[in-house]
Design a protein around this motif. Structure first.
Motif, PDB file in Angstrom:
ATOM      1  N   GLY A 181       4.355  69.364  21.691  1.00 32.82           N
ATOM      2  CA  GLY A 181       5.303  69.698  22.738  1.00 32.82           C
ATOM      3  C   GLY A 181       4.726  70.670  23.739  1.00 32.82           C
ATOM      4  N   TYR A 182       5.599  71.108  24.654  1.00 32.99           N
ATOM      5  CA  TYR A 182       5.178  71.999  25.737  1.00 32.99           C
ATOM      6  C   TYR A 182       6.158  73.163  25.877  1.00 32.99           C
ATOM      7  CZ  TYR A 182       2.292  68.052  27.375  1.00 32.99           C
ATOM      8  OH  TYR A 182       1.376  67.030  27.486  1.00 32.99           O
ATOM      9  N   VAL A 187       7.264  66.602  22.965  1.00 32.20           N
ATOM     10  CA  VAL A 187       6.594  65.772  23.966  1.00 32.20           C
ATOM     11  C   VAL A 187       7.383  64.500  24.264  1.00 32.20           C
ATOM     12  CG1 VAL A 187       5.138  64.547  22.285  1.00 32.20           C
ATOM     13  CG2 VAL A 187       4.347  64.868  24.642  1.00 32.20           C
TER      14      VAL A 187
END
Length: 231
Positions: free
Chosen positions: A107-108, A148
């Motif tokens: 993920g971010y 993500v």
């Protein structure tokens, strides 16, 4: 066999929209990954980026809708903000090909690489490591992670930082010298990446001083925003 004292608990980051927590293993950082920032730091522009690290417990995790409280660090009179896209790694890998790098991303998030610039500059002049300038307590504020699968086209997003409501940094993620997949591929040549690793991917131009009482608001399109007050 007994431990001599209780083992430290791993730092964790909240996951946006859920009660899940992401445990942090290591924090890698990319230096001078935007040409204009490289120039403002005395470089020539598009030289090859490089890596440094922060301790995992430098994390200041900030939940959605809250304001993180970052104590002003000791031994500095020149604390700088650096807004960055943070990439969270979800599985282990080494010598990863650029074409395969995306499958390692969990993920971010948006983060701040806070820097004691005076200590970093002194270390540079003396040819010494940057640890005291970069790796101090609470030097890595991070907002909630977005998986993500819930975020597309992050590399075309804008990246922005306000201090006390005034714009300080603004750019686009696509202006990175090494894109996210290239960063992962390069880093994996030096280290075996592990689940829980975070990669701070570099900051755009506009870094500057903050003082006690300043409120920093960082954002990247599609990612949960991050708000931090220097106390």
């Amino acid at each position: 066999m007994e431990l001599t004292f209780a083992a430290p608990v791993a730092p964790v980051i909240p996951v946006a929209g859920s009660d899940a927590l992401f445990p942090v293993h290591r924090i890698y950082c990319v230096g001078r990954n935007y040409a204009e920032h490289a120039k403002e730091m005395g470089g020539t522009g598009r030289e090859a980026p490089f890596f440094f690290m922060k301790p995992a417990d430098a994390i200041l995790a900030v939940a959605s809708g809250t304001t993180g409280k970052m104590p002003y660090p000791p031994m500095t009179k020149n604390l700088h903000h650096e807004v960055e896209l943070v990439v969270a790694i979800g599985k282990s890998g080494r010598d990863i090909a650029v074409a395969d790098a995306a499958q390692y991303i969990w993920g971010y998030a948006v983060g701040l690489d806070m820097t004691r610039r005076d200590l970093q500059s002194e270390a540079k002049q003396q040819g010494r490591p940057w640890c005291t300038g970069k790796g101090f307590d609470y030097s890595a504020p991070v907002g909630p992670l977005v998986p993500v699968a819930e975020l597309s086209k992050v590399e075309s997003a804008a990246i922005h930082l306000d201090v006390n409501g005034v714009a300080r940094q603004h750019s686009e993620i696509h202006k990175m010298i090494w894109n996210v997949s290239e960063v992962i591929a390069q880093l994996s040549q030096f280290y075996t990446l592990q689940p829980g690793d975070l990669i701070f991917t570099g900051t755009p131009e506009g870094v500057a001083v903050v003082v006690r009482g300043d409120v920093l608001e960082a954002s990247i399109g599609g990612v949960e925003p991050l708000k931090v007050e220097i106390i």
